[in-house]
Motif scaffolding. Structure first.
Motif, PDB file in Angstrom:
ATOM      1  N   ALA A  31       0.849  -1.159   0.013  1.00 51.96           N
ATOM      2  CA  ALA A  31       0.001   0.152   0.152  1.00 51.96           C
ATOM      3  C   ALA A  31       0.913   1.432  -0.160  1.00 51.96           C
ATOM      4  CB  ALA A  31      -0.783   0.014   1.255  1.00 51.96           C
ATOM      5  N   ALA A  32       1.973   1.327   0.781  1.00 51.94           N
ATOM      6  CA  ALA A  32       2.841   2.279   0.696  1.00 51.94           C
ATOM      7  C   ALA A  32       3.556   2.490  -0.649  1.00 51.94           C
ATOM      8  CB  ALA A  32       3.863   2.118   1.754  1.00 51.94           C
ATOM      9  N   ARG A  33       4.112   1.596  -1.185  1.00 52.22           N
ATOM     10  CA  ARG A  33       4.651   1.494  -2.471  1.00 52.22           C
ATOM     11  C   ARG A  33       3.553   2.339  -3.581  1.00 52.22           C
ATOM     12  NH1 ARG A  33       6.839  -3.210  -1.640  1.00 52.22           N
ATOM     13  NH2 ARG A  33       5.381  -4.198  -3.071  1.00 52.22           N
ATOM     14  N   ALA A  34       2.336   1.796  -3.276  1.00 53.64           N
ATOM     15  CA  ALA A  34       1.310   2.348  -4.449  1.00 53.64           C
ATOM     16  C   ALA A  34       1.339   3.864  -4.169  1.00 53.64           C
ATOM     17  CB  ALA A  34       0.003   1.582  -3.980  1.00 53.64           C
ATOM     18  N   ASP A 227      -8.580   3.147  -1.470  1.00 53.74           N
ATOM     19  CA  ASP A 227      -8.397   4.706  -1.671  1.00 53.74           C
ATOM     20  C   ASP A 227      -8.420   5.382  -0.166  1.00 53.74           C
ATOM     21  OD1 ASP A 227      -8.019   4.672  -4.220  1.00 53.74           O
ATOM     22  OD2 ASP A 227      -9.896   5.659  -4.773  1.00 53.74           O
ATOM     23  N   ALA A 228      -9.623   4.881   0.389  1.00 47.97           N
ATOM     24  CA  ALA A 228      -9.865   5.683   1.851  1.00 47.97           C
ATOM     25  C   ALA A 228      -8.444   5.447   2.640  1.00 47.97           C
ATOM     26  CB  ALA A 228     -10.987   5.001   2.284  1.00 47.97           C
ATOM     27  N   GLN A 229      -8.067   4.221   2.774  1.00 48.89           N
ATOM     28  CA  GLN A 229      -6.987   3.777   3.562  1.00 48.89           C
ATOM     29  C   GLN A 229      -5.711   4.480   3.248  1.00 48.89           C
ATOM     30  OE1 GLN A 229      -6.900  -0.431   4.026  1.00 48.89           O
ATOM     31  NE2 GLN A 229      -7.296  -0.159   6.086  1.00 48.89           N
ATOM     32  N   ASP A 230      -5.562   4.629   1.902  1.00 51.50           N
ATOM     33  CA  ASP A 230      -4.280   5.173   1.362  1.00 51.50           C
ATOM     34  C   ASP A 230      -4.329   6.460   1.567  1.00 51.50           C
ATOM     35  OD1 ASP A 230      -2.084   4.514  -0.177  1.00 51.50           O
ATOM     36  OD2 ASP A 230      -3.242   4.924  -2.075  1.00 51.50           O
TER      37      ASP A 230
ATOM     38  N   SER B 405     -17.829   7.663   3.805  1.00 47.35           N
ATOM     39  CA  SER B 405     -18.828   6.843   4.325  1.00 47.35           C
ATOM     40  C   SER B 405     -18.564   5.285   4.575  1.00 47.35           C
ATOM     41  CB  SER B 405     -20.020   6.879   3.340  1.00 47.35           C
ATOM     42  OG  SER B 405     -19.795   6.248   2.282  1.00 47.35           O
ATOM     43  N   LEU B 406     -17.679   4.848   3.682  1.00 47.22           N
ATOM     44  CA  LEU B 406     -17.330   3.548   3.932  1.00 47.22           C
ATOM     45  C   LEU B 406     -16.373   3.463   5.289  1.00 47.22           C
ATOM     46  CD1 LEU B 406     -17.193   0.763   2.893  1.00 47.22           C
ATOM     47  CD2 LEU B 406     -15.083   1.075   1.534  1.00 47.22           C
ATOM     48  N   LEU B 407     -15.484   4.256   5.495  1.00 46.69           N
ATOM     49  CA  LEU B 407     -14.927   4.129   6.957  1.00 46.69           C
ATOM     50  C   LEU B 407     -15.967   4.453   7.914  1.00 46.69           C
ATOM     51  CD1 LEU B 407     -11.551   5.981   6.304  1.00 46.69           C
ATOM     52  CD2 LEU B 407     -11.931   3.619   6.263  1.00 46.69           C
TER      53      LEU B 407
END
Lengths: 407, 602
Positions: A31-34, A227-230, B405-407
């Motif tokens: 994920a970090a690489r992305a 996307d959210a976590q990123d 909204s997902l989170l």
């Protein structure tokens, strides 16, 4: 607040710290690489500018915002909602800004604020919802026309950009303008809650999908999750690290614009930022409410401009504020005004050539009790599209001539 | 009183649309059929765990274990008929018309006094609305009559009306009672009711629609959104329908009222028919249109399947709906027993709306949460009941989901089950500690547990008896949680000033209440069912908590995570369930599972 050590990231500086953030939040290595690759991808385009779009929700009363005090008809149409001439920030011998807009009035004097008068479109609707759709898509068909105009702008200028926070909406209801089948926006209310609040370290288990059904709903949901976590770690970190000596009020409009300023300063790569500010649907008791709504805008935009003025990226920021419609020329019986047609738009920031654009609509020659427009909002959009490096036709559907409000 | 009023009102409009177009020789055959019986029952439904769960995902608010095994013992027909029959009769909430100002007096009041009274009434109305919303959400969780509430949610989105515009709780609640009463019964009754529904008349300005001074708002939406769909009428039809709707209004306190002097009784031409039409005539004309049956059939199928039907199927269902005079029971029966409803494309691929997600998750968790929280949480996640974004209702499917909204969905569940450590998350970083080092859950001693188990046995029997009539669902959720109360961590410590919390979090924390404790004991449940070993535990948790079966990669990722957490805590696999830390670890696993992208599907 302390500004002795302003954080100014160049791309390179950010890249290093971005990886640091990712590590700190235990995002997985892939994920970090992305994230890193995405940032590199984002560097290709020169002239990285930021467009901040503020939606004034509810239909702003142009007659009480830029008051045509020099027109006798104004004083006849407005009694309960009339703004006393002596309180106005006069711009010329015809119009003056609402008393609540002292800071933006000063910016107008300093040549940093453009006011576009008589903005609208042919065949206006009086429904909030349909009107917003039209403003969001720059198309009279509304959503039937496809993606939102800011979504199309992202697709046109950054076709290969995968950075989730390329476009960002700060607030609860994401405007359709950002809708895009290829460049979905990052959306959050407050940065502090834009993260998964479970057990620390567990978020990697949420999404690291290997097998993804091609084109399935689940795959798309997984993409949103990634996307959210990123983006959430980067955004939270950018906001937490952000230090400014510019003061913002506690109003949520100001707070959203503070977040926007932090995003711009941090150099994350957000190019389109959307914020909404409410309180403009003034059917009754307009005088106090409308003043409050304008003050929120005045405070927020002024702090924001002062704040972003401190860095180069900030100086390359254009603010555009609009409302879905203006209000009826004659006030109603409840000390308010009903939905109308032509309204006004604001453009602000270093790139702007201050002044009045368009003509003030006639208060006598009305379109069935409403003000007539003389500037199509899409002409005003076109200026911003070009400034951002986009082509007008693919973004707005037609080759609208820009309004020349930039210096 | 109000219920009597409703039935009278419906009584006068319970006319079936006249002269349905001839649809071939089947009409007389169909007409003799029983009300609930549809066309020939189609066989060929693969009846297994996955399809059973699918049925309850779409036609109810999810199936729990007992429901699935019971349904598997029977036939699809039995399960569907049970859903159609509904469950317990529910005591409706009390509501009233509220304070009505005496205009003779109010004219003489001071400006200040008027303002004060207005504020008072507005609060009175808001509270009534909130109470009613809680009632409805709690009905969904209780699963009293799940298909009815699923359909009520559908109609609420189709006949979308905003409380913020109507500002009268009485009118809104009356409308919703009309919708809920008829949700699985008759679209014809619904459309007739909505066309003269006081809340709708107010919302779409029909009280301003008068002879010689028409307002087309209701006329347009009646065709575009409520019956025909865009493109199936002309602008001329809108004008003529608006004329017919003149005089259909409401009185001051919220009753339907026909104002004869405002009605345009002249001849109108609507969709090819000419006459001195009234509102009732207009609705009958709309019901006679094939476009109407197509539009409604298409909307219902799309709601249940998540994808639009193809043309052939739409034609088939539209014809059926029209032939049945818009009766919904046979239509729903046909749909839910159609093998195409169980096809691969449809299974496990519909994005749950916020209400469905929250109700389904709390049911699967078997956690008791009151309406205040469900109401606040669904609003926070984008579906504020009685406040749809516009007359078009909510956008469904993937439109519900964005990064925020997902989170937020997962976080809502975390707050509900007490796995969000607000103190640690939002207070400035000092004094952080790992949640696992100091488990803040506490358990009873072994002795207490034995007593608890006995109590549960007794309660289950009692519950079984009291819910014999229900029969549609396993015993209510109290069965699983009663007696096994275990305290979660304290949700909020008062020292931390509330304004340090982001507003959207503090709204939810407030809705849970200051002393909220999740009533939930996952470790006890697994232990009672003798679920042991990492793999089994993760598999059972996934099955119990999700509406769909997750792909293998998700399963192994969670297993890996769970194993790591257990090992880091220094707990042996075989001793896990007995370990005092098991409950917190399981709750964190539940939080994780319900935050997955997979948890959004059903």
């Amino acid at each position: 607040m302390n500004n002795s050590n302003p954080k100014r990231f160049g791309r390179r500086g950010f890249l290093a710290s971005g990886l640091g953030i990712a590590g700190g939040l235990s995002l997985s290595a892939p994920a970090a690489r992305a994230g890193a690759l995405r940032l590199l991808g984002g560097r290709r385009r020169a002239g990285e500018r930021t467009l901040v779009v503020i939606q004034m929700n509810g239909g702003n009363d142009g007659l009480s915002t830029l008051v045509p005090y020099g027109d006798d008809e104004y004083h006849r149409l407005r009694k309960a909602t009339r703004i006393a001439t002596g309180d106005l920030h006069k711009i010329d011998d015809h119009v003056g800004l609402h008393p609540s807009m002292s800071k933006l009035a000063r910016r107008y004097d300093g040549g940093e604020l453009g006011i576009i008068q008589g903005v609208g479109y042919p065949g206006p609707t009086l429904s909030h919802f349909k009107a917003r759709e039209i403003w969001h898509t720059a198309d009279l068909r509304g959503r039937a026309a496809g993606n939102g105009w800011l979504g199309k702008l992202c697709g046109d200028v950054w076709p290969d950009e995968a950075l989730p926070e390329l476009s960002v909406h700060i607030g609860p209801d994401v405007p359709y303008s950002l809708h895009s089948s290829t460049h979905a926006p990052v959306v959050f209310n407050t940065p502090d809650s834009y993260r998964w609040l479970g057990e620390r370290g567990a978020e990697t288990a949420l999404n690291e999908g290997g097998e993804k059904g091609k084109g399935s709903v689940l795959e798309r949901l997984r993409n949103v999750m990634s996307d959210a976590q990123d983006s959430s770690g980067r955004i939270l970190n950018a906001i937490r690290k952000y230090e400014t000596d510019v003061e913002y009020t506690n109003h949520k409009t100001s707070q959203s614009l503070l977040t926007a300023a932090a995003l711009i300063h941090s150099g994350l790569g957000s190019r389109v930022i959307s914020v909404t500010t409410g309180g403009f649907d003034t059917h009754a008791y307009q005088k106090g409410d409308h003043g409050d709504a304008l003050k929120a805008l005045d405070d927020g935009v002024d702090s924001f401009l002062r704040d972003v003025g401190r860095c180069e990226a900030g100086k390359d920021t254009l603010v555009l504020a609009f409302s879905e419609f203006g209000r009826r020329a004659k006030e109603n019986g409840s000390g308010g005004t009903d939905h109308g047609k032509a309204g006004i738009m604001f453009v602000a920031g270093t790139p702007v050539e201050g002044g009045l654009y368009g003509k003030y609509p006639s208060l006598i020659d009305l379109d069935n009790r409403d003000l007539r427009f003389n500037v199509d909002f899409r002409n005003a959009y076109a200026t911003a599209v070009q400034w951002m490096g986009g082509d007008v036709e693919p973004v707005l559907g037609k080759d609208y001539a820009p309004v020349s409000y930039l210096s | 009183m109000h219920l009597i009023k409703i039935s009278l009102l419906l009584g006068s409009t319970l006319m079936v649309p006249g002269q349905p177009p001839a649809l071939g020789g089947q009409d007389s055959h169909i007409a003799r059929e029983e009300r609930v019986a549809g066309d020939q029952v189609q066989s060929g439904i693969p009846w297994n765990r996955r399809t059973v769960e699918h049925l309850y995902n779409r036609a109810a608010f999810g199936a729990r274990r007992a429901t699935i095994s019971r349904a598997l013992q029977g036939t699809p027909e039995a399960a569907v008929d049970q859903l159609l029959k509904g469950g317990r009769a529910v005591e409706p909430p009390h509501y009233s018309q509220g304070t009505v100002e005496d205009t003779k007096i109010s004219g003489k009041l001071s400006r200040e006094e008027k303002r004060r009274r207005r504020a008072l009434r507005s609060r009175e109305n808001r509270q009534a609305m909130e109470g009613y919303t809680n009632w409805w959400l709690e009905r969904m969780v209780a699963h009293d009559d799940p298909l009815r509430d699923r359909m009520a949610l559908f109609w609420h989105g189709l006949f979308a009306t905003q409380y913020g515009m109507v500002k009268r709780s009485f009118d809104m609640i009356e409308q919703h009672q009309l919708i809920r009463e008829n949700a699985t019964e008759s679209y014809a009754v619904l459309l007739h009711g909505i066309a003269r529904d006081p809340a709708m008349l107010l919302f779409l300005d029909n009280q301003k629609n008068k002879k010689g001074n028409p307002n087309e708002n209701l006329a347009r939406e009646l065709m575009e959104l409520f019956s025909l769909g865009v493109g199936n009428y002309t602008e001329e039809d809108v004008k003529e329908v608006a004329r017919a709707l003149t005089g259909t209004s409401r009185d001051k306190i919220g009753n339907y009222k026909f104002v004869k002097k405002d009605h345009d009784s002249g001849r109108k031409t609507i969709l090819g028919e000419t006459g001195r039409f009234s509102t009732e005539d207009v609705v009958d004309i709309l019901l006679r249109q094939t476009a109407c049956a197509r539009y409604i059939a298409g909307r219902i199928i799309t709601y249940f399947e998540g994808v639009e039907p193809d043309e052939l199927r739409l034609v088939e269902y539209a014809a059926f709906l029209q032939r049945k005079n818009y009766e919904l029971q046979p239509f729903l029966r046909k749909l839910l027993l159609d093998p195409r409803f169980y096809r691969e494309e449809v299974l496990e691929s519909r994005v749950l709306g916020p209400v469905e997600y929250l109700v389904g998750s709390s049911r699967r968790l078997g956690i008791k949460v009151d309406g205040d929280f469900l109401r606040a949480a669904s609003a926070e996640l984008g579906q504020k009941l009685f406040e749809p974004p516009s007359v078009k209702g909510w956008d469904h499917g993937e439109a519900w989901i964005n990064t925020g909204s997902l989170l937020a969905r997962g976080n809502t569940i975390g707050l509900m089950i007490g796995t969000v450590d607000l103190e640690e998350t939002f207070r400035s970083k000092k004094d952080r500690r790992s949640a696992l080092d100091e488990p803040s859950t506490r358990r009873g001693t072994e002795g207490e547990r034995v007593v608890e188990e006995e109590l549960i046995e007794m309660d289950s029997e009692a519950a079984d008896e009291s819910t014999m009539e229900l029969d549609i669902e396993e015993v209510p959720m109290e069965d699983e949680t009663m007696g096994e109360v275990m305290m979660g961590e304290v949700a909020w410590e008062p020292e931390l000033p509330k304004d340090e919390l982001p507003k959207e979090i503090s709204r939810l924390v407030n809705a849970l209440g200051k002393d909220y404790q999740p009533v939930l004991n996952l470790s006890y449940r697994l232990n009672r069912r003798k679920i042991e070993g990492d793999e089994r535990i993760v598999a059972v948790m996934l099955d119990d908590l999700l509406a769909i079966q997750v792909p293998g990669d998700t399963r192994s990722r969670l297993l890996e995570h769970f194993r790591l957490v257990r090992e880091q805590a220094g707990i042996e696999e075989s001793e896990f369930i007995q370990d005092p830390r098991a409950e917190l670890i399981l709750r964190q696993l539940a939080h994780l599972i319900l935050s997955l992208p997979e948890a959004q599907l059903g």
